[in-house]
Design a protein around this motif. Sequence first.
Motif, short mmCIF file in Angstrom:
data_model
loop_
_atom_site.label_atom_id
_atom_site.label_comp_id
_atom_site.label_asym_id
_atom_site.label_seq_id
_atom_site.Cartn_x
_atom_site.Cartn_y
_atom_site.Cartn_z
N THR A 60 0.75 -1.18 0.17
CA THR A 60 -0.01 0.10 -0.03
C THR A 60 0.86 1.19 -0.07
O THR A 60 0.63 2.12 -0.70
CB THR A 60 -0.85 0.09 1.22
N GLU A 61 2.04 1.06 0.69
CA GLU A 61 2.73 2.36 0.74
C GLU A 61 3.48 2.73 -0.45
O GLU A 61 3.56 3.83 -0.98
CB GLU A 61 3.94 2.34 1.72
N LYS A 62 3.92 1.79 -1.10
CA LYS A 62 4.69 1.69 -2.55
C LYS A 62 3.68 2.12 -3.53
O LYS A 62 3.85 2.93 -4.20
CB LYS A 62 5.25 0.37 -3.03
N ALA A 63 2.29 1.70 -3.31
CA ALA A 63 1.27 2.27 -4.21
C ALA A 63 0.96 3.66 -4.13
O ALA A 63 0.99 4.64 -5.20
CB ALA A 63 0.21 1.25 -4.18
N THR A 64 0.98 4.00 -2.92
CA THR A 64 0.66 5.44 -2.72
C THR A 64 1.76 6.33 -3.08
O THR A 64 1.66 7.50 -3.58
CB THR A 64 0.47 5.56 -0.89
N HIS A 65 3.01 5.89 -2.93
CA HIS A 65 4.14 6.58 -3.30
C HIS A 65 4.00 6.86 -4.89
O HIS A 65 4.28 7.95 -5.29
CB HIS A 65 5.34 6.05 -3.08
N GLN A 66 3.50 5.97 -5.75
CA GLN A 66 3.40 6.22 -7.07
C GLN A 66 2.17 6.95 -7.50
O GLN A 66 2.39 7.71 -8.33
CB GLN A 66 3.00 4.79 -7.66
N LEU A 67 0.97 6.84 -6.57
CA LEU A 67 -0.02 7.96 -6.81
C LEU A 67 0.36 9.27 -6.67
O LEU A 67 -0.19 10.28 -6.99
CB LEU A 67 -1.12 7.35 -5.82
N MET A 68 1.33 9.69 -5.83
CA MET A 68 1.77 10.82 -5.40
C MET A 68 2.51 11.49 -6.43
O MET A 68 2.68 12.69 -6.60
CB MET A 68 3.00 10.89 -4.25
N LYS A 69 2.93 10.78 -7.45
CA LYS A 69 3.48 11.38 -8.85
C LYS A 69 2.31 11.64 -9.71
O LYS A 69 2.84 12.24 -10.89
CB LYS A 69 4.59 10.10 -9.21
N SER A 70 1.18 11.27 -9.41
CA SER A 70 0.26 11.75 -10.56
C SER A 70 -0.14 12.97 -10.46
O SER A 70 0.28 13.87 -9.55
CB SER A 70 -1.14 10.71 -10.45
N GLU A 71 -0.83 13.61 -11.82
CA GLU A 71 -0.95 15.10 -11.67
C GLU A 71 -2.58 15.25 -11.75
O GLU A 71 -3.08 16.20 -12.34
CB GLU A 71 -0.41 15.71 -13.04
N SER A 72 -3.41 14.61 -10.86
CA SER A 72 -4.64 14.76 -10.52
C SER A 72 -4.85 14.64 -9.01
O SER A 72 -4.13 14.29 -8.31
CB SER A 72 -5.48 13.53 -11.31
N PRO A 73 -6.17 15.31 -8.69
CA PRO A 73 -6.27 15.47 -7.31
C PRO A 73 -6.50 13.71 -6.57
O PRO A 73 -6.98 12.99 -7.29
CB PRO A 73 -7.97 15.81 -7.16
#
Length: 278
Positions: free
Chosen positions: A113-126
């Motif tokens: 979950t932490e790795k996935a969240t780290h990837q999501l933080m790189k996205s450019e949407s809310p």
Amino acid sequence: MTAHPFWTEENVRTTLPKREASGHKGTYGTGLLLAGSRDMPGAALLSGLGAMRSGIGKLEIGTDEEVIPYIVPVLPEVTYLRNGLQKTAESSVDLAKYKAVAAGPGIEPNEETEKATHQLMKSESPLILDAGALTERMYDERQEPVILTPHPGEFSKITGVDLKELQQNRSHHASIWSEKLGVTIVLKGNETIIAFPDGEAWTNPTGNSALAKGGTGDTLTGMMLGMLCCHKEWRHAVLNAVYLHGVCADKWSEQRSAHTMLAHELTELLPVVWKGFE
């Protein structure tokens, strides 16, 4: 005691988006929802229902493969990212195609979950982070909005603020930590606080004890995701999701006991509730 103004019925009426006659599903955007696990499959369904009832154009649910058969009979309109949390953690998901993303309902707070969240933080949407995606972390490098949706226990866990101290001055702590972390905090509870990182903050006047039941937070996360996809102003999406979520509970309690409401019944009430504000 810090006091914030109430987000009002008039605020909602003037900020809810109109459904344009020329619009299509692309107009209202695709949302990604990472939710549900083998032990908590219902979280994906509850948050999915919330999103699909809240103005989204298209919803993709990333969840465990074995969860999907439980959701399809109830929510056939959704598409799926099979084992989506794992794929997101492995950086194999094209996040650029989503107008908004939510993660956390029914997901364990573990390394994946932490790795996935780290990837999501790189996205450019809310990005909405809820439940299993809520941990102590910094958000300095994130440019797009991050919305955290903790209940008091989760807020205490991610900030270190003593729970008793928090409950004595919820508005103050929500605002302080919103600015400190650079995120929007939706501190759930009686009169939910919505605090934005630039100091703007509101109190939500709707809702009642019917919401004190498992699954209602999952539903709110889904509603917020859907509204982020159909609102032009993301702040209004967050505020209106919290407000209408509460109104649904108030509507339920007009003729039925607050003891008896189930989370999925919020989204059954939402179509009539929303119509009342148009």
